[in-house]
Design a protein around this motif. Structure first.
Motif, short mmCIF file in Angstrom:
data_model
loop_
_atom_site.label_atom_id
_atom_site.label_comp_id
_atom_site.label_asym_id
_atom_site.label_seq_id
_atom_site.Cartn_x
_atom_site.Cartn_y
_atom_site.Cartn_z
N LYS A 50 25.30 29.62 56.18
CA LYS A 50 25.27 31.09 56.25
C LYS A 50 24.20 31.66 55.32
O LYS A 50 23.46 32.57 55.69
CB LYS A 50 26.64 31.65 55.89
N GLU A 51 24.12 31.11 54.11
CA GLU A 51 23.13 31.58 53.15
C GLU A 51 21.72 31.28 53.65
O GLU A 51 20.80 32.10 53.50
CB GLU A 51 23.37 30.92 51.80
N VAL A 62 23.97 36.85 60.87
CA VAL A 62 24.47 35.68 60.14
C VAL A 62 25.82 35.25 60.72
O VAL A 62 26.69 36.10 60.97
CB VAL A 62 24.61 36.00 58.64
N ASP A 70 21.34 40.59 58.32
CA ASP A 70 22.72 40.26 57.94
C ASP A 70 23.67 40.25 59.13
O ASP A 70 24.59 39.44 59.20
CB ASP A 70 23.23 41.26 56.90
N CYS A 125 20.78 31.08 56.78
CA CYS A 125 20.49 32.04 57.84
C CYS A 125 20.14 33.41 57.27
O CYS A 125 19.25 34.12 57.78
CB CYS A 125 21.69 32.17 58.79
N ARG A 126 20.82 33.80 56.21
CA ARG A 126 20.60 35.12 55.60
C ARG A 126 19.16 35.26 55.10
O ARG A 126 18.62 36.36 55.02
CB ARG A 126 21.60 35.31 54.46
N GLU A 127 18.52 34.13 54.78
CA GLU A 127 17.14 34.15 54.32
C GLU A 127 16.15 34.36 55.47
O GLU A 127 14.98 34.65 55.25
CB GLU A 127 16.80 32.84 53.60
#
Length: 523
Positions: A477-478, A489, A486, A480-482
């Motif tokens: 998830k983190e 995600v 949001d 993807c957030r990059e």
């Protein structure tokens, strides 16, 4: 040159390349002249049995010489071939045989531990159209007046030249191919000689295929991609190196031993080839190109494949014969990696506004619509479904969301029915799947929506980690957030050892969604 009649076109190749290898199967080699003679004999045998122009012949076999000969015999006799997936269950097989109104079936004696003679003995009683069975195998078995050995049946026609049937290749059906059913019940797609031959010619031209090419035929032939591999090779005088069922180690052995120059496959097949432990030690220097198609392919995978095979990315569907667009060697590098190329000659594409239904030109996202001589006649016995699938202007609605740029290059965004609407935001699974595959611990990813009380749909990411990798859902998830907004995600991440696949190598997205949905409903 003959028109688009497959039998006439193949007969030309048999005259021009009669002594050249046409098929390599196990340790056997057959020339163009030999294959043409067998196809003519089988077509004559069909006629003797009363199988007439427009009748249907089903082929329930893996990739083999009998499959190819039957296709050419059907074309010669003006008969419609119905390729079937040998992995079909009893009721699926019965449904497709009945729906296609099959008159004769060609099937293995035994396959995968199943005694097909017994299966068809049960089926014949319930299928009034099914009059005959031609059985393929080496065992000595007892036959009756409705069941023949394939070789015996073919011998009945030897010496009785069967000229190509006088049919209109533009309108006469050559095959009924059943869709994989990933989005619902399989439908029988009616494709004419012209649909399939013209599409094969366009792809062969893009690949610059010649009679010197030796083509690995490992894509299952019951799929439109498999039929396409056969036709692109036979119509250019090349050699088909048949692999009965795809197995990566054996495929690599065949490529090396037979000095294959063209290797086609769906993305999963290429991933498995490169993951095979003997891959690095194989001499694959003869391989020059091929088609990668059948499901979404990431930029990273294309770059890895092109280190040893300068593949072209193609886009198409069973309903489009299949090729709609394909990359070319001369295309800019970035467009060869991130698009599915430009439409082939004679094919017109537009995008349709998913809300208004209006047709748009370049620089718009919408449902891809296709018009051209490659597009199917329709769905067999489904006139209403056929009508729903075309716009008033005659464009076939693919169900795929796409972006068309001003130079005509097509980028596939995802399936229209797969689009996730999360809290009012449209999310395309393909975009998120590509991001997830960038993570070094991820081998494959499949994204879909699951019901959510507040958001309407939540984003679920199913992931197959690389063997030995350790990764958590929170880490993904983190990651993807990059890369994405949001709202894109994943809300839920689930891990799998492997994904369920259709016979054509596509992920069974609906089956995965059902598994996850059941799990979430009990938590």
């Amino acid at each position: 040159m003959a028109g688009f009649h497959l039998a006439e076109r193949f007969a030309e190749q048999a005259i021009q390349h009669g002594s050249r290898d046409c098929l390599v199967y196990h340790n056997r080699r057959m020339t163009y002249a030999q294959v043409n003679a067998e196809a003519s004999a089988l077509a004559a045998a069909f006629a003797e049995l009363g199988i007439e122009t427009g009748d249907r012949v089903a082929v329930d076999l893996p990739n083999c010489r009998e499959w190819v000969v039957t296709l050419l015999a059907c074309a010669r006799a003006g008969v419609v071939m119905v390729p079937l997936n040998p992995a079909l269950g009893f009721h699926e097989l019965k449904y497709q045989l009945r729906h296609a109104e099959v008159n004769l079936a060609v099937a293995a004696q035994t396959l995968g531990g199943i005694e097909y003679l017994e299966v068809f003995d049960d089926l014949i009683a319930d299928l009034p159209d099914l009059q005959y069975l031609a059985s393929v195998g080496d065992e000595e078995v007892w036959y009756d007046d409705r069941v023949f050995g394939f070789e015996d049946l073919m011998r009945r026609g030897l010496g009785r030249e069967k000229p190509p049937a006088d049919v209109n290749a533009d309108t006469a059906p050559l095959a009924i191919l059943y869709t994989s059913g990933t989005m619902g019940k399989p439908k029988g797609v009616v494709l004419t000689h012209r649909n399939l031959v013209l599409s094969a010619e366009n792809s062969a031209n893009a690949l610059r295929e010649t009679p010197d090419d030796r083509v690995l035929a490992a894509v299952p032939m019951f799929t439109v991609f498999g039929v396409h591999v056969v036709l692109t090779t036979l119509l250019t005088g090349g050699t088909l190196v048949l692999q009965e069922r795809f197995h990566p180690r054996q495929a690599l052995e065949l490529i090396e031993r037979e000095r294959a120059t063209v290797v086609h496959g769906v993305p999963t097949m290429f991933q498995l080839l490169m993951r095979e432990e003997s891959f690095g030690s194989r001499n694959l220097s003869t391989v020059r190109t091929g088609i990668i198609a059948g499901s979404p392919v990431s930029d990273e995978l294309v770059r890895r494949v092109r280190r040893w095979n300068d593949v072209q990315i193609a886009y198409g569907l069973t309903e489009t014969g299949p090729t709609v667009s394909i990359t070319r060697f001369e295309d800019p590098v970035d467009l060869r990696e991130r698009t599915v190329g430009r439409p082939v000659p004679g094919v017109e594409v537009k995008v349709v506004d998913v809300t208004s239904g209006a047709l748009h030109g370049p620089e718009a996202v919408g449902e891809l619509a296709v018009r051209g001589p490659n597009v199917m006649s329709g769905y067999h016995r489904m006139p209403l479904e056929t009508q729903r699938s075309f716009t008033p202007e005659g464009f076939f609605l693919t169900g795929d969301l796409a972006f068309l740029d001003e130079d005509g290059y097509v980028t596939i965004v995802g399936r229209r029915k797969e689009m996730i609407i999360r809290g009012g935001h449209n999310i395309y699974p393909r975009e998120l799947e590509d991001v997830l595959r960038l993570h070094p611990a991820v081998d494959d990813a499949c994204v879909f929506g699951v019901p959510h009380e507040i958001l309407g749909e939540a984003v679920c990411a199913c992931v197959v980690p690389l063997e030995g990798a350790i990764i958590t859902g929170d880490e993904l998830k983190e990651f993807c957030r990059e890369h994405v907004a949001d709202f894109k995600v994943p809300d839920v991440v689930r891990f799998f050892d492997s994904f369920p696949l259709t016979g054509s190598g596509k992920v069974k997205r609906r089956e995965l969604a059902q598994v996850v949905g059941l799990e979430l409903s009990t938590t």
